[in-house]
Design a protein around this motif. Structure first.
Motif, PDB file in Angstrom:
ATOM      1  N   MET A 127       0.839  -1.198   0.000  1.00  0.00           N
ATOM      2  CA  MET A 127       0.000   0.000   0.000  1.00  0.00           C
ATOM      3  C   MET A 127       0.882   1.259   0.000  1.00  0.00           C
ATOM      4  O   MET A 127       0.532   2.272  -0.613  1.00  0.00           O
ATOM      5  CB  MET A 127      -0.938  -0.013   1.208  1.00  0.00           C
ATOM      6  N   ALA A 128       2.012   1.184   0.697  1.00  0.00           N
ATOM      7  CA  ALA A 128       2.918   2.337   0.728  1.00  0.00           C
ATOM      8  C   ALA A 128       3.422   2.664  -0.674  1.00  0.00           C
ATOM      9  O   ALA A 128       3.485   3.834  -1.078  1.00  0.00           O
ATOM     10  CB  ALA A 128       4.098   2.039   1.664  1.00  0.00           C
ATOM     11  N   GLU A 129       3.757   1.617  -1.440  1.00  0.00           N
ATOM     12  CA  GLU A 129       4.250   1.838  -2.804  1.00  0.00           C
ATOM     13  C   GLU A 129       3.121   2.338  -3.706  1.00  0.00           C
ATOM     14  O   GLU A 129       3.342   3.211  -4.557  1.00  0.00           O
ATOM     15  CB  GLU A 129       4.842   0.527  -3.347  1.00  0.00           C
ATOM     16  N   LEU A 130       1.917   1.836  -3.503  1.00  0.00           N
ATOM     17  CA  LEU A 130       0.780   2.317  -4.298  1.00  0.00           C
ATOM     18  C   LEU A 130       0.571   3.817  -4.039  1.00  0.00           C
ATOM     19  O   LEU A 130       0.385   4.598  -4.986  1.00  0.00           O
ATOM     20  CB  LEU A 130      -0.491   1.537  -3.938  1.00  0.00           C
ATOM     21  N   GLU A 131       0.625   4.198  -2.786  1.00  0.00           N
ATOM     22  CA  GLU A 131       0.450   5.611  -2.447  1.00  0.00           C
ATOM     23  C   GLU A 131       1.559   6.452  -3.070  1.00  0.00           C
ATOM     24  O   GLU A 131       1.305   7.529  -3.635  1.00  0.00           O
ATOM     25  CB  GLU A 131       0.443   5.776  -0.915  1.00  0.00           C
ATOM     26  N   ARG A 132       2.792   5.934  -2.998  1.00  0.00           N
ATOM     27  CA  ARG A 132       3.925   6.648  -3.583  1.00  0.00           C
ATOM     28  C   ARG A 132       3.706   6.846  -5.098  1.00  0.00           C
ATOM     29  O   ARG A 132       3.939   7.924  -5.649  1.00  0.00           O
ATOM     30  CB  ARG A 132       5.214   5.850  -3.333  1.00  0.00           C
ATOM     31  N   ARG A 133       3.225   5.791  -5.774  1.00  0.00           N
ATOM     32  CA  ARG A 133       2.991   5.901  -7.219  1.00  0.00           C
ATOM     33  C   ARG A 133       1.878   6.897  -7.535  1.00  0.00           C
ATOM     34  O   ARG A 133       1.980   7.681  -8.477  1.00  0.00           O
ATOM     35  CB  ARG A 133       2.626   4.522  -7.801  1.00  0.00           C
ATOM     36  N   LEU A 134       0.797   6.832  -6.760  1.00  0.00           N
ATOM     37  CA  LEU A 134      -0.323   7.746  -7.013  1.00  0.00           C
ATOM     38  C   LEU A 134       0.129   9.200  -6.831  1.00  0.00           C
ATOM     39  O   LEU A 134      -0.201  10.072  -7.633  1.00  0.00           O
ATOM     40  CB  LEU A 134      -1.491   7.429  -6.074  1.00  0.00           C
ATOM     41  N   ARG A 135       0.906   9.447  -5.763  1.00  0.00           N
ATOM     42  CA  ARG A 135       1.401  10.809  -5.546  1.00  0.00           C
ATOM     43  C   ARG A 135       2.394  11.213  -6.634  1.00  0.00           C
ATOM     44  O   ARG A 135       2.389  12.343  -7.118  1.00  0.00           O
ATOM     45  CB  ARG A 135       2.069  10.935  -4.175  1.00  0.00           C
ATOM     46  N   GLY A 136       3.218  10.260  -7.061  1.00  0.00           N
ATOM     47  CA  GLY A 136       4.252  10.536  -8.070  1.00  0.00           C
ATOM     48  C   GLY A 136       3.661  10.941  -9.413  1.00  0.00           C
ATOM     49  O   GLY A 136       4.268  11.707 -10.165  1.00  0.00           O
ATOM     50  N   ARG A 137       2.450  10.420  -9.732  1.00  0.00           N
ATOM     51  CA  ARG A 137       1.815  10.782 -11.000  1.00  0.00           C
ATOM     52  C   ARG A 137       1.431  12.251 -11.019  1.00  0.00           C
ATOM     53  O   ARG A 137       1.322  12.857 -12.090  1.00  0.00           O
ATOM     54  CB  ARG A 137       0.546   9.962 -11.241  1.00  0.00           C
ATOM     55  N   GLY A 138       1.168  12.794  -9.845  1.00  0.00           N
ATOM     56  CA  GLY A 138       0.788  14.199  -9.756  1.00  0.00           C
ATOM     57  C   GLY A 138      -0.538  14.524 -10.411  1.00  0.00           C
ATOM     58  O   GLY A 138      -0.790  15.659 -10.802  1.00  0.00           O
ATOM     59  N   LEU A 139      -1.420  13.537 -10.561  1.00  0.00           N
ATOM     60  CA  LEU A 139      -2.697  13.752 -11.252  1.00  0.00           C
ATOM     61  C   LEU A 139      -3.828  14.061 -10.302  1.00  0.00           C
ATOM     62  O   LEU A 139      -4.825  14.664 -10.684  1.00  0.00           O
ATOM     63  CB  LEU A 139      -3.080  12.489 -12.043  1.00  0.00           C
ATOM     64  N   ASP A 140      -3.703  13.606  -9.038  1.00  0.00           N
ATOM     65  CA  ASP A 140      -4.857  13.601  -8.145  1.00  0.00           C
ATOM     66  C   ASP A 140      -4.641  14.519  -6.949  1.00  0.00           C
ATOM     67  O   ASP A 140      -3.531  14.644  -6.431  1.00  0.00           O
ATOM     68  CB  ASP A 140      -5.106  12.173  -7.632  1.00  0.00           C
ATOM     69  N   ASP A 141      -5.741  15.133  -6.490  1.00  0.00           N
ATOM     70  CA  ASP A 141      -5.665  15.875  -5.227  1.00  0.00           C
ATOM     71  C   ASP A 141      -5.731  14.885  -4.058  1.00  0.00           C
ATOM     72  O   ASP A 141      -5.963  13.694  -4.241  1.00  0.00           O
ATOM     73  CB  ASP A 141      -6.771  16.939  -5.146  1.00  0.00           C
ATOM     74  N   GLU A 142      -5.524  15.407  -2.852  1.00  0.00           N
ATOM     75  CA  GLU A 142      -5.420  14.548  -1.673  1.00  0.00           C
ATOM     76  C   GLU A 142      -6.668  13.688  -1.482  1.00  0.00           C
ATOM     77  O   GLU A 142      -6.570  12.480  -1.206  1.00  0.00           O
ATOM     78  CB  GLU A 142      -5.181  15.420  -0.423  1.00  0.00           C
ATOM     79  N   GLU A 143      -7.834  14.303  -1.681  1.00  0.00           N
ATOM     80  CA  GLU A 143      -9.080  13.557  -1.478  1.00  0.00           C
ATOM     81  C   GLU A 143      -9.170  12.381  -2.468  1.00  0.00           C
ATOM     82  O   GLU A 143      -9.574  11.276  -2.100  1.00  0.00           O
ATOM     83  CB  GLU A 143     -10.268  14.519  -1.680  1.00  0.00           C
ATOM     84  N   THR A 144      -8.791  12.660  -3.728  1.00  0.00           N
ATOM     85  CA  THR A 144      -8.846  11.606  -4.746  1.00  0.00           C
ATOM     86  C   THR A 144      -7.868  10.488  -4.405  1.00  0.00           C
ATOM     87  O   THR A 144      -8.182   9.297  -4.561  1.00  0.00           O
ATOM     88  CB  THR A 144      -8.530  12.209  -6.139  1.00  0.00           C
ATOM     89  N   ILE A 145      -6.670  10.872  -3.949  1.00  0.00           N
ATOM     90  CA  ILE A 145      -5.685   9.851  -3.568  1.00  0.00           C
ATOM     91  C   ILE A 145      -6.233   8.964  -2.451  1.00  0.00           C
ATOM     92  O   ILE A 145      -6.147   7.734  -2.515  1.00  0.00           O
ATOM     93  CB  ILE A 145      -4.351  10.517  -3.160  1.00  0.00           C
ATOM     94  N   GLN A 146      -6.825   9.584  -1.447  1.00  0.00           N
ATOM     95  CA  GLN A 146      -7.375   8.788  -0.333  1.00  0.00           C
ATOM     96  C   GLN A 146      -8.506   7.880  -0.828  1.00  0.00           C
ATOM     97  O   GLN A 146      -8.619   6.728  -0.402  1.00  0.00           O
ATOM     98  CB  GLN A 146      -7.885   9.710   0.794  1.00  0.00           C
ATOM     99  N   ARG A 147      -9.334   8.407  -1.734  1.00  0.00           N
ATOM    100  CA  ARG A 147     -10.423   7.582  -2.277  1.00  0.00           C
ATOM    101  C   ARG A 147      -9.862   6.403  -3.068  1.00  0.00           C
ATOM    102  O   ARG A 147     -10.329   5.274  -2.933  1.00  0.00           O
ATOM    103  CB  ARG A 147     -11.332   8.457  -3.168  1.00  0.00           C
ATOM    104  N   ARG A 148      -8.803   6.664  -3.882  1.00  0.00           N
ATOM    105  CA  ARG A 148      -8.204   5.583  -4.663  1.00  0.00           C
ATOM    106  C   ARG A 148      -7.604   4.512  -3.746  1.00  0.00           C
ATOM    107  O   ARG A 148      -7.708   3.310  -4.012  1.00  0.00           O
ATOM    108  CB  ARG A 148      -7.128   6.132  -5.594  1.00  0.00           C
TER     109      ARG A 148
END
Lengths: 202, 202
Positions: A127-148
């Protein structure tokens, strides 16, 4: 010695690397077909009826659904989307492999309507790596990242009925595993009903 | 994130190329274990009890058989041969993959005693090619060749329950298919019961 087509169904949480893996799969096996979905949403600029989607009215969609014409369907943001079953079955019968890129709910419906499909779920290494990848894409705001991340957790807990769990830690290893799922599916006797008979005659 | 072991069961008619394929499999995946069989035949020069075979008296063998201790057993030329079930189950439980090189009758018994095994049958590209290969080896007299061809036909007609049929026409393609069967088997959720749980915790 033509075999029946394989319906290969791939699901993954956002950020697991499914798109990259599918690109590699289609580069090695370019013969995959796609099914054209039905939708009740309006066509966007340039979208072609029968190519991008079959654009249906709500009444038409609901009639198809009542007739159980969909392999799977879903409502997203007030619009309906559905995969017509008959064209998929016809492609498979003709030996055409079909790729489905679909979420767990859709895949679960396909499991009931396309019994012979092969189902693979692509997992992030953590999950830590998934979060790192989602943040690294720079596509989503914080709420979207948490939802994903929440969606990922929920989906990952519903994967026991898949045929294969592919952990995408190392991309080469994950691709090797994914292509193995596909190749192994092509070898099932049920998908090669006349193979032995034809070999024996030669 | 240790998975359970895979019991990979391979069958093939004589001359289909199974030995060559197994050599390649063990070269790429050298971790496979073998089960030591029991037999009632006398040890040959140099054979070690517990390594080559467990050498049992007829009475001992029949007692084991009555206790359903064998994953499969057979009588060949008046001697009994059997695969003890408990050590195989223990190897699988510990995550050790186990390879079985066995005929259709033995594989069919394994299908009933090792439900989670993966079964592949290696097919020749044609009966004419199988005959050419058997003659080319120069090992068998005419009667033996005819017997092998008849056995091949009989076995090939009993393969509908295997997980995979691998046609050994081109050796590289056949090996790619065989390793896909093995790799796909390693990805099944049932063989990775704690995978998702462990990924979610990391």
């Amino acid at each position: 010695m033509r075999r029946e087509g394989i319906a290969l169904v791939l699901s993954a949480p956002s950020g697991a690397g499914k798109t990259t893996l599918i690109k590699r799969l289609l580069a090695e096996f370019p013969h995959f077909g796609y099914s054209v979905s039905c939708t009740t949403r309006r066509p966007r600029q340039g979208e072609v009826h029968g190519k991008d989607y079959f654009f249906l009215s709500r009444e038409e969609f609901e009639r198809c659904r009542a007739e159980q014409s969909f392999a799977e369907w879903a409502e997203v943001h007030g619009n309906f989307y559905g995969t017509p079953l008959a064209p998929v079955k016809e492609m498979l019968r003709q030996g055409q492999d079909v790729l489905f890129d679909i979420d767990v709910q859709g895949a679960a419906q396909l499991k009931l309507t396309l019994e012979e499909a092969a189902f693979a779920f692509i997992l992030p290494p953590s999950m830590a790596e998934l979060e790192r990848r989602l943040r690294g894409r720079g596509l989503d705001d914080e709420e979207t990242i948490q939802r994903r991340l929440n969606n990922a957790r929920r989906e990952m807990l519903e994967t026991r009925w898949y045929d294969a769990l592919v952990v995408n830690d190392d991309l080469d290893a994950a691709y090797d595993a994914l292509r193995a799922v596909y190749l192994a599916a092509t070898l099932a006797p049920g998908r090669n009903p006349r193979l032995v008979e034809e070999l024996l005659a030669r």
